[in-house]
Design an enzyme around this catalytic site. Structure first.
Site, PDB file in Angstrom:
ATOM      1  N   MET A   1       0.968  -1.550   0.031  1.00 28.44           N
ATOM      2  CA  MET A   1       0.355  -0.440   0.307  1.00 28.44           C
ATOM      3  C   MET A   1       0.413   1.068   0.061  1.00 28.44           C
ATOM      4  O   MET A   1       0.397   2.627   0.059  1.00 28.44           O
ATOM      5  CB  MET A   1      -0.731  -0.115   0.498  1.00 28.44           C
ATOM      6  CG  MET A   1      -1.986  -1.359   1.371  1.00 28.44           C
ATOM      7  SD  MET A   1      -3.008  -1.498  -0.908  1.00 28.44           S
ATOM      8  CE  MET A   1      -3.542  -2.943   0.047  1.00 28.44           C
ATOM      9  N   CYS A   2       1.959   1.025  -0.700  1.00 30.18           N
ATOM     10  CA  CYS A   2       3.499   2.544  -0.034  1.00 30.18           C
ATOM     11  C   CYS A   2       2.856   2.526  -1.530  1.00 30.18           C
ATOM     12  O   CYS A   2       2.842   2.537  -2.710  1.00 30.18           O
ATOM     13  CB  CYS A   2       4.733   1.595  -0.319  1.00 30.18           C
ATOM     14  SG  CYS A   2       5.071   1.667   1.877  1.00 30.18           S
ATOM     15  N   HIS A   3       2.682   4.318  -1.557  1.00 26.14           N
ATOM     16  CA  HIS A   3       3.304   4.607  -2.867  1.00 26.14           C
ATOM     17  C   HIS A   3       4.577   5.230  -3.483  1.00 26.14           C
ATOM     18  O   HIS A   3       5.370   5.031  -2.039  1.00 26.14           O
ATOM     19  CB  HIS A   3       2.364   6.172  -2.406  1.00 26.14           C
ATOM     20  CG  HIS A   3       0.985   6.737  -2.477  1.00 26.14           C
ATOM     21  ND1 HIS A   3       0.475   6.484  -1.004  1.00 26.14           N
ATOM     22  CD2 HIS A   3      -0.370   6.848  -2.369  1.00 26.14           C
ATOM     23  CE1 HIS A   3      -1.121   6.358  -0.960  1.00 26.14           C
ATOM     24  NE2 HIS A   3      -1.139   6.189  -1.936  1.00 26.14           N
ATOM     25  N   GLU A  49       9.570   3.758   3.781  1.00 25.97           N
ATOM     26  CA  GLU A  49      11.348   3.806   2.761  1.00 25.97           C
ATOM     27  C   GLU A  49      12.355   3.667   4.169  1.00 25.97           C
ATOM     28  O   GLU A  49      13.321   2.954   4.156  1.00 25.97           O
ATOM     29  CB  GLU A  49      10.794   5.382   2.521  1.00 25.97           C
ATOM     30  CG  GLU A  49      10.572   5.365   1.534  1.00 25.97           C
ATOM     31  CD  GLU A  49       8.908   5.738   1.408  1.00 25.97           C
ATOM     32  OE1 GLU A  49       7.949   5.335   0.751  1.00 25.97           O
ATOM     33  OE2 GLU A  49       8.424   5.975   2.248  1.00 25.97           O
ATOM     34  N   ASP A 107      23.321 -11.196   5.163  1.00 23.11           N
ATOM     35  CA  ASP A 107      24.000 -11.854   3.706  1.00 23.11           C
ATOM     36  C   ASP A 107      25.691 -12.411   4.224  1.00 23.11           C
ATOM     37  O   ASP A 107      26.197 -13.197   3.386  1.00 23.11           O
ATOM     38  CB  ASP A 107      22.973 -12.035   2.652  1.00 23.11           C
ATOM     39  CG  ASP A 107      23.635 -12.200   1.372  1.00 23.11           C
ATOM     40  OD1 ASP A 107      23.998 -13.725   1.783  1.00 23.11           O
ATOM     41  OD2 ASP A 107      24.194 -11.924   0.486  1.00 23.11           O
TER      42      ASP A 107
END
Length: 175
Positions: A83-85, A122, A136
């Site tokens: 749902m992020c723009h 973000e 990683d």
């Protein structure tokens, strides 16, 4: 108060921000990767010495790669979080510090834009992906690392106003 990402039928929706004015927005998030002291020492050695064939962290400069990964993640947040723009980011700063006392790498991301919606997701995504990248790249020497305490530290701009996390407010008041 209610959740905004659901319509009247209770189904998911992307919030319409078209009516909102563009404003300057900034968010900062933090997190950490806890690790063995030996792993932290390898990272410190890597920061202080040129690349070496004998360094067990053979994938490259861990923190440099994590920095690029965090920036790329901030720019791609809208592709990962449903749902992020999509936002035109004006800046992403990543900071890393090696904390021997707490046996961790501390990560901070600050993200800026001028737009209709904030950049909290973000900043949080940048920290999370940077932490995953550190994991990683170091897992060959330390599979027991833990990603900890990813959280929003502060945000400014927009209709909801400014926010400062309690830990940050306490630190600011004690200085």
């Amino acid at each position: 108060m209610s959740f905004t990402h659901f319509n009247q039928s209770g189904l998911p929706r992307m919030v319409d921000v078209g009516h909102k004015p563009d404003t300057a927005r900034e968010a900062t998030a933090r997190g950490a990767v806890a690790m063995l002291p030996e792993t932290l020492a390898l990272l410190r050695q890597q920061q202080e010495a040129p690349p070496s064939e004998t360094n067990p962290l053979k994938k490259g400069n861990v923190l440099a790669v994590a920095q690029v990964a965090g920036i790329m993640a901030a720019k791609s947040t809208w592709q990962m979080i449903p749902m992020c723009h999509p936002l035109p980011l004006s800046g992403v700063d990543m900071d890393f510090s090696l904390d021997e006392a707490q046996r961790c790498v501390r990560i901070q991301a600050t993200v800026r834009t001028t737009g209709k919606t904030g950049v909290e997701m973000e900043a949080l995504t940048a920290v999370s992906v940077a932490a995953l990248t550190i994991y990683d790249m170091c897992k060959a020497v330390d599979k027991g690392m833990r990603i900890e305490s990813v959280h929003l530290v502060q945000k400014s701009g927009g209709q909801s106003g400014d926010y400062v996390a309690m830990e940050s407010a306490d630190a600011m008041n004690s200085s």
